[in-house]
Write a protein that holds these residues in place. Structure first.
Motif, PDB file in Angstrom:
ATOM      1  N   LYS A 108       0.855  -1.181   0.000  1.00 26.85           N
ATOM      2  CA  LYS A 108       0.000   0.000   0.000  1.00 26.85           C
ATOM      3  C   LYS A 108       0.896   1.237   0.000  1.00 26.85           C
ATOM      4  CE  LYS A 108      -3.984  -2.104   2.185  1.00 26.85           C
ATOM      5  NZ  LYS A 108      -4.951  -2.009   3.282  1.00 26.85           N
ATOM      6  N   PHE A 109       0.738   2.030  -1.049  1.00 26.85           N
ATOM      7  CA  PHE A 109       1.539   3.229  -1.217  1.00 26.85           C
ATOM      8  C   PHE A 109       0.695   4.478  -1.016  1.00 26.85           C
ATOM      9  CE2 PHE A 109       3.839   0.187  -3.883  1.00 26.85           C
ATOM     10  CZ  PHE A 109       5.148   0.415  -3.508  1.00 26.85           C
ATOM     11  N   ARG A 110       1.268   5.465  -0.375  1.00 24.10           N
ATOM     12  CA  ARG A 110       0.674   6.799  -0.277  1.00 24.10           C
ATOM     13  C   ARG A 110       1.443   7.672  -1.262  1.00 24.10           C
ATOM     14  NH1 ARG A 110       0.450   7.488   5.119  1.00 24.10           N
ATOM     15  NH2 ARG A 110      -1.564   6.508   5.053  1.00 24.10           N
ATOM     16  N   ILE A 111       0.708   8.446  -2.053  1.00 20.19           N
ATOM     17  CA  ILE A 111       1.304   9.293  -3.089  1.00 20.19           C
ATOM     18  C   ILE A 111       0.913  10.739  -2.826  1.00 20.19           C
ATOM     19  CG2 ILE A 111       1.457   9.736  -5.572  1.00 20.19           C
ATOM     20  CD1 ILE A 111       0.350   6.866  -6.005  1.00 20.19           C
ATOM     21  N   ILE A 112       1.903  11.633  -2.831  1.00 19.92           N
ATOM     22  CA  ILE A 112       1.638  13.067  -2.683  1.00 19.92           C
ATOM     23  C   ILE A 112       2.434  13.832  -3.735  1.00 19.92           C
ATOM     24  CG2 ILE A 112       1.133  12.889  -0.214  1.00 19.92           C
ATOM     25  CD1 ILE A 112       3.904  14.178   0.283  1.00 19.92           C
ATOM     26  N   SER A 113       2.162  15.139  -3.806  1.00 19.03           N
ATOM     27  CA  SER A 113       2.819  16.006  -4.786  1.00 19.03           C
ATOM     28  C   SER A 113       3.273  17.294  -4.124  1.00 19.03           C
ATOM     29  CB  SER A 113       1.830  16.335  -5.912  1.00 19.03           C
ATOM     30  OG  SER A 113       2.321  17.381  -6.711  1.00 19.03           O
ATOM     31  N   SER A 114       4.378  17.825  -4.589  1.00 14.60           N
ATOM     32  CA  SER A 114       4.845  19.124  -4.095  1.00 14.60           C
ATOM     33  C   SER A 114       4.090  20.273  -4.750  1.00 14.60           C
ATOM     34  CB  SER A 114       6.344  19.285  -4.359  1.00 14.60           C
ATOM     35  OG  SER A 114       6.592  19.282  -5.749  1.00 14.60           O
ATOM     36  N   GLU A 115       3.316  19.971  -5.785  1.00 14.98           N
ATOM     37  CA  GLU A 115       2.606  21.007  -6.539  1.00 14.98           C
ATOM     38  C   GLU A 115       1.160  21.186  -6.119  1.00 14.98           C
ATOM     39  OE1 GLU A 115       3.086  20.639 -10.816  1.00 14.98           O
ATOM     40  OE2 GLU A 115       4.858  19.407 -10.464  1.00 14.98           O
ATOM     41  N   SER A 116       0.620  20.221  -5.435  1.00 16.58           N
ATOM     42  CA  SER A 116      -0.794  20.236  -5.097  1.00 16.58           C
ATOM     43  C   SER A 116      -0.941  19.814  -3.639  1.00 16.58           C
ATOM     44  CB  SER A 116      -1.534  19.277  -6.035  1.00 16.58           C
ATOM     45  OG  SER A 116      -2.905  19.450  -5.972  1.00 16.58           O
ATOM     46  N   ASP A 117      -1.066  20.788  -2.749  1.00 18.11           N
ATOM     47  CA  ASP A 117      -1.040  20.545  -1.310  1.00 18.11           C
ATOM     48  C   ASP A 117      -2.093  19.559  -0.807  1.00 18.11           C
ATOM     49  OD1 ASP A 117       1.094  22.251  -1.009  1.00 18.11           O
ATOM     50  OD2 ASP A 117      -0.128  23.944  -0.356  1.00 18.11           O
TER      51      ASP A 117
END
Length: 176
Positions: free
Chosen positions: A4-13
């Motif tokens: 299970k991976f959590r994915i985030i972005s530096s462009e979209s808080d």
């Protein structure tokens, strides 16, 4: 084994995705699932990087072997299973979806379950993903000012719904 991976972005808080995928799936399976889930075109060259705890790139897993098999050390997505390179909880990856502007998504393995699933699934959707093609991305992302650790420990209380100002998006205790 289910990863299970959590994915985030530096462009979209407010962007978070959580995906579950079998450890015997290939990096290409994960690549295609992410692109499909985010509505991105599959025609672009992408790469995964296994990173250290500080998001420094270590091992690249490429979409295409540009050496045409001349370098046996090259890891290619369709020939590399997730379980070959990802072996422990909290392992981190970068998914580079825009090679020219070096735009990436940050992934962390937050859970491993001793089960099997046939195909990847998205288990959490929050916020809008960054645009795949953003003409202003190069201007927005000044590599001298980008600090992934700061991003991971964002102190903006309005970034996440629960109002915890010290919330780390990869600290699973805060999510359950």
């Amino acid at each position: 084994m289910i990863y299970k991976f959590r994915i985030i972005s530096s462009e979209s808080d407010d962007f978070i995705r959580e995906v579950a995928i079998d450890s015997q799936s290939t990096f290409l399976d994960l690549n295609n699932f992410i692109l499909e889930e985010l509505g991105y075109e599959k025609s672009q060259v992408t790469s995964f990087f296994i990173t250290d705890r500080n998001w420094h790139k270590e091992t690249e897993i490429t979409l295409i072997d540009m050496t045409e098999g001349q370098n046996p050390e090259i890891k290619v997505m369709d020939k590399t299973k997730l379980g070959e390179l990802i072996t422990e909880k909290k392992q981190r990856l970068l998914f580079v979806f825009d090679q020219f502007a070096e735009r990436s998504l940050f992934l962390e393995l937050f859970a491993m379950e001793d089960k099997v699933i046939e195909k990847p699934v998205c288990t959490r959707r929050q916020g809008k993903p960054p645009l795949q093609f953003d003409e202003n991305a190069i201007e927005k992302l000044d590599p001298d000012n980008l600090d992934p650790d700061e991003l991971m420990n964002n102190d903006d209380s309005d970034t996440f719904d629960n109002g915890d100002s010290n919330l780390n998006p990869f600290d699973e205790e805060d999510w359950y």
